[in-house]
Design a protein around this motif. Structure first.
Motif, PDB file in Angstrom:
ATOM      1  N   SER A  95      51.060  50.055  23.317  1.00  0.00           N
ATOM      2  CA  SER A  95      50.942  50.481  21.914  1.00  0.00           C
ATOM      3  C   SER A  95      50.956  49.288  20.961  1.00  0.00           C
ATOM      4  O   SER A  95      50.401  49.360  19.872  1.00  0.00           O
ATOM      5  N   GLN A  96      51.563  48.185  21.373  1.00  0.00           N
ATOM      6  CA  GLN A  96      51.641  46.995  20.527  1.00  0.00           C
ATOM      7  C   GLN A  96      50.555  45.959  20.845  1.00  0.00           C
ATOM      8  O   GLN A  96      50.463  44.934  20.176  1.00  0.00           O
ATOM      9  N   TYR A 104      45.975  55.467  22.847  1.00  0.00           N
ATOM     10  CA  TYR A 104      46.488  54.770  21.658  1.00  0.00           C
ATOM     11  C   TYR A 104      45.348  54.206  20.802  1.00  0.00           C
ATOM     12  O   TYR A 104      45.593  53.462  19.867  1.00  0.00           O
ATOM     13  N   ASN A 106      58.195  53.884  30.106  1.00  0.00           N
ATOM     14  CA  ASN A 106      58.370  53.884  28.649  1.00  0.00           C
ATOM     15  C   ASN A 106      58.117  52.502  28.061  1.00  0.00           C
ATOM     16  O   ASN A 106      57.542  52.374  26.975  1.00  0.00           O
ATOM     17  N   GLU A 107      58.565  51.478  28.767  1.00  0.00           N
ATOM     18  CA  GLU A 107      58.294  50.114  28.311  1.00  0.00           C
ATOM     19  C   GLU A 107      56.790  49.808  28.374  1.00  0.00           C
ATOM     20  O   GLU A 107      56.254  49.116  27.506  1.00  0.00           O
ATOM     21  N   TYR A 136      54.372  51.993  27.899  1.00  0.00           N
ATOM     22  CA  TYR A 136      53.800  52.609  26.704  1.00  0.00           C
ATOM     23  C   TYR A 136      54.004  51.716  25.482  1.00  0.00           C
ATOM     24  O   TYR A 136      53.109  51.552  24.659  1.00  0.00           O
ATOM     25  N   SER A 137      55.183  51.150  25.358  1.00  0.00           N
ATOM     26  CA  SER A 137      55.493  50.292  24.219  1.00  0.00           C
ATOM     27  C   SER A 137      54.620  49.037  24.221  1.00  0.00           C
ATOM     28  O   SER A 137      54.072  48.657  23.180  1.00  0.00           O
ATOM     29  N   VAL A 138      54.482  48.401  25.381  1.00  0.00           N
ATOM     30  CA  VAL A 138      53.648  47.194  25.476  1.00  0.00           C
ATOM     31  C   VAL A 138      52.210  47.506  25.092  1.00  0.00           C
ATOM     32  O   VAL A 138      51.594  46.809  24.278  1.00  0.00           O
TER      33      VAL A 138
END
Length: 116
Positions: free
Chosen positions: A17-18, A36, A10-11, A13-15
């Motif tokens: 996506s940003q 993304y 999940n982290e 994906y966050s990295v």
């Protein structure tokens, strides 16, 4: 930044996506970045001369290329020996991926400039 074994999925994906751009090997992360709609510079070991070795089965290029219009896929032009004469999944049959070393850093910089 190498985040191997440092973050959860999940982290990850966050990295991604940003992030502004993905630069790396054709892995799960490349496909997440493509999902993304991130610009991707994907570096593959499979030489262009090997991409028709049973496409869709042995060829990583045919099976895993990101379907992102902002992708640049960098691959060696030709497979080096012994890879040039054997069937291998992904293109390199050595213990060390020596075929990919044909991709010069200048090509990566050119790809980056093209995407930004």
């Amino acid at each position: 930044i190498n985040l191997v074994n440092q973050i959860s999925i999940n982290e990850l994906y966050s990295v991604i996506s940003q992030s502004d751009i993905y630069l790396g090997h054709d892995t799960f992360c490349a496909h997440v970045a493509a999902a993304y709609s991130k610009p991707c510079i994907v570096i593959e070991a499979e030489a262009k001369s090997k991409e028709n070795d049973i496409p869709g089965y042995l060829s990583y290029y045919h099976r895993f290329k990101p379907y992102n219009t902002q992708s640049i896929i960098l691959r060696p032009d030709v497979a080096l020996s012994p890879c040039s004469s054997i069937y291998t999944c992904g293109g390199c049959g050595e213990n060390k991926s020596h075929c990919i070393e044909q991709i010069r850093p200048e090509k990566i910089v050119e790809a980056y400039k093209e995407l930004i």
